[in-house]
Scaffold this active site. Structure first.
Site, mmCIF file in Angstrom:
data_model
loop_
_atom_site.group_PDB
_atom_site.id
_atom_site.type_symbol
_atom_site.label_atom_id
_atom_site.label_comp_id
_atom_site.label_asym_id
_atom_site.label_seq_id
_atom_site.Cartn_x
_atom_site.Cartn_y
_atom_site.Cartn_z
ATOM 1 N N VAL A 42 -7.851 -17.741 -10.183
ATOM 2 C CA VAL A 42 -6.566 -18.453 -10.087
ATOM 3 C C VAL A 42 -6.714 -19.872 -10.649
ATOM 4 O O VAL A 42 -7.767 -20.500 -10.492
ATOM 5 C CB VAL A 42 -6.114 -18.489 -8.604
ATOM 6 C CG1 VAL A 42 -4.838 -19.293 -8.431
ATOM 7 C CG2 VAL A 42 -5.910 -17.059 -8.087
ATOM 8 N N ASP A 67 4.446 -18.334 -19.900
ATOM 9 C CA ASP A 67 3.460 -17.387 -20.453
ATOM 10 C C ASP A 67 3.867 -15.929 -20.227
ATOM 11 O O ASP A 67 3.214 -15.025 -20.742
ATOM 12 C CB ASP A 67 2.079 -17.597 -19.804
ATOM 13 C CG ASP A 67 1.325 -18.760 -20.437
ATOM 14 O OD1 ASP A 67 1.724 -19.210 -21.531
ATOM 15 O OD2 ASP A 67 0.330 -19.200 -19.823
ATOM 16 N N GLY A 78 -1.177 -15.376 -12.873
ATOM 17 C CA GLY A 78 0.112 -15.113 -12.224
ATOM 18 C C GLY A 78 1.114 -14.519 -13.211
ATOM 19 O O GLY A 78 1.855 -13.586 -12.881
ATOM 20 N N LYS A 122 -5.187 -13.342 -20.250
ATOM 21 C CA LYS A 122 -5.077 -13.808 -21.646
ATOM 22 C C LYS A 122 -6.077 -14.938 -21.880
ATOM 23 O O LYS A 122 -6.444 -15.679 -20.951
ATOM 24 C CB LYS A 122 -3.669 -14.277 -21.999
ATOM 25 C CG LYS A 122 -3.191 -15.578 -21.353
ATOM 26 C CD LYS A 122 -3.461 -16.853 -22.153
ATOM 27 C CE LYS A 122 -3.245 -18.057 -21.271
ATOM 28 N NZ LYS A 122 -3.458 -19.349 -21.544
ATOM 29 N N GLY A 172 -6.528 -20.966 -16.396
ATOM 30 C CA GLY A 172 -6.111 -20.989 -17.809
ATOM 31 C C GLY A 172 -6.066 -19.611 -18.423
ATOM 32 O O GLY A 172 -6.063 -19.456 -19.645
#
Ligand code: ATP
Length: 282
Positions: free
Chosen positions: A93, A134, A100, A8, A96
């Protein structure tokens, strides 16, 4: 089962204030892109095991993909079957880009399908809430407004399809540290979220792109702020309609109408930043 887990990007990120429970109230416009991880889920073994191509990521319940599987069966009220999850990571990783969380969401969608869709998409998003703020957005994907901690979602008209040059500079950021810094600051510049939503409703890509902004851009330590600003400058010089940072960074990206221009930006940025990707919006 093989599943794609898209990254995203934040078209906007605004921090409205700190809440009594210690979390922050956020207002963010989120967008999925074609850069993503691939997950394979296979029955077998005991409990939930995760294997990734990055040696430093957790393999047990601390991996958000495993946490999502455990939460899924707990909510369903059934014992956890043996499950092996392999993840081919492409999303950098701590960048932002919800790497995950999107893996967790992909596991929830896959298990929901495997078990005969016991949860609606909205219910599945709620199951994901316990795994990470998220995750609900990642379950739904596409273009959406996220409020509260990020879990209150409103689907939005899709962003007109475009090319995205994504660039993660090679330094780490600490999300808790940035939230602590923003608490001690007066935020002078905020995204025009209402204007961006109106541009989205009108299908006006340049209008969306030029309203993109993230309050954390001015919260980064100075040297990092300069690096992100340089990347944004390069993106704009290469013809991006707009550029901003995603999440708490350090990834910056630009939206392009023409593929050749996005490719040119990627070629230039990849000279100094290994993690540079060409993607499309989803
Ligand atoms: P966000 O944009 O949601 O803030 P992020 O890009 O900052 O996410 P992630 O890449 O999602 O951060 O990873 C943050 C932490 O989560 C890392 O410390 C990592 O060890 C841990 N983690 C657990 N599971 C995963 C996974 N499947 N993929 C990546 N990181 C994971």
């Amino acid at each position: 089962m093989e599943r794609f887990a898209p990254a995203k990007l934040n078209l906007t990120l605004d921090v409205l204030g700190k809440r009594p429970d210690g979390y922050h109230d956020l207002k963010m416009v989120m967008q999925s892109i074609t850069l993503g991880d691939t997950l394979t889920l296979e029955p077998g073994g005991e409990g939930v095991r995760v294997q990734t191509d990055l040696h430093f990521l957790p393999t047990g319940p601390k991996n958000l993909a495993a946490a999502a599987a455990l939460r899924f069966y707990e909510t369903l009220g059934r014992p956890v079957p043996g499950l092996e999850i392999s993840i081919r990571k492409r999303i950098p990783v701590c960048a932002g880009m919800a790497g995950g969380s999107t893996d967790a969401a992909a596991v929830l969608r896959a298990l929901n399908e495997k078990e005969g869709n016991p949860f609606s998409m909205e219910e599945l998003a709620r199951v994901g809430e316990g795994v990470g703020s998220d995750v609900p957005y990642c379950v739904l994907g596409g273009t959406a407004l996220a409020e509260g901690r990020g879990e209150m979602l409103t689907p939005l008209p899709p962003l007109p399809r475009c090319w995205v040059a994504v660039c993660k500079p090679d330094f780490p950021v600490s999300t808790p540290e940035l939230f602590a810094r923003i608490d001690g600051m007066r935020v002078r510049c905020r995204p025009d979220t209402a204007g961006l939503l109106a541009a989205l409703a009108a299908g006006d890509l340049p209008g969306v792109a030029r309203r993109m902004y993230n309050v954390f851009e001015k919260v980064l330590p100075e040297r990092q702020e300069v690096r992100v600003a340089e990347i944004k400058h390069t993106l704009i010089q290469c013809g991006a309609l707009g550029a901003t940072m995603s999440g708490t960074g350090p990834t910056a990206f630009g939206l392009f109408q023409r593929k050749e221009l996005a490719e040119e930006a990627c070629a230039l940025l990849s000279e100094q930043n290994r993690d540079t990707f060409l993607a499309e919006t989803v």
